[in-house]
Design an enzyme around this catalytic site. Sequence first.
Site, mmCIF file in Angstrom:
data_model
loop_
_atom_site.group_PDB
_atom_site.id
_atom_site.type_symbol
_atom_site.label_atom_id
_atom_site.label_comp_id
_atom_site.label_asym_id
_atom_site.label_seq_id
_atom_site.Cartn_x
_atom_site.Cartn_y
_atom_site.Cartn_z
ATOM 1 C CE LYS A 55 4.425 8.370 2.543
ATOM 2 N NZ LYS A 55 5.584 7.721 2.987
ATOM 3 C CG ASP A 57 7.604 5.935 -0.104
ATOM 4 O OD1 ASP A 57 6.966 6.095 0.946
ATOM 5 O OD2 ASP A 57 7.100 5.557 -1.161
#
Length: 179
Positions: A55, A57
């Site tokens: 992930k 972000d």
Amino acid sequence: RRGRRRIIGAVAKTKAKSLLESAPEEEMPGRLKPMLAKPGAVPESDSDEWAYEIKWDGVRVLGYAEDGAWCMLSRRLEDVSARYPELEPIADALAGHRAIFDGEVVAFDPEGRPRFQLIQSRMGLTSPAAVKARMKETPVDYVIFDLLHLDGHCVRDLPYVERRELLEGLGLDGPRWRT
């Protein structure tokens, strides 16, 4: 050793050309929507059948490179290119390829970890002066994880492994972008 690298490079180029020729021809699409993650069970297999991405972000964008120009569209199909001018040289790095990429614009902390809080300071900027000032404080990178179109061919229906092979063959590892 050098001769061996040339042979391996030639084999990779031949395979990439074959993969690309197996993809249907299409005009460069104007606006695609990125594929989004879907909830589901994590596979129990440790096999090589699965690919994982962390992930990041960041801000999900599709990057369009055509005729030396670079454009980035958000998930909502908004042109966000002017917010991240340090990424424009990607088009030059592609040496004339026409391509659409799926990836994320990411801001890294001093330890090299992606931090959404950092990129938030760049997300809504519209003034070129504000972008330039914030760019010095919070530079961004484009992390490219998929290839959707390449040189007049729709590669979206190719298996992920083959799209990834084509993507890696482009050698996109620059000062502010990476595969």
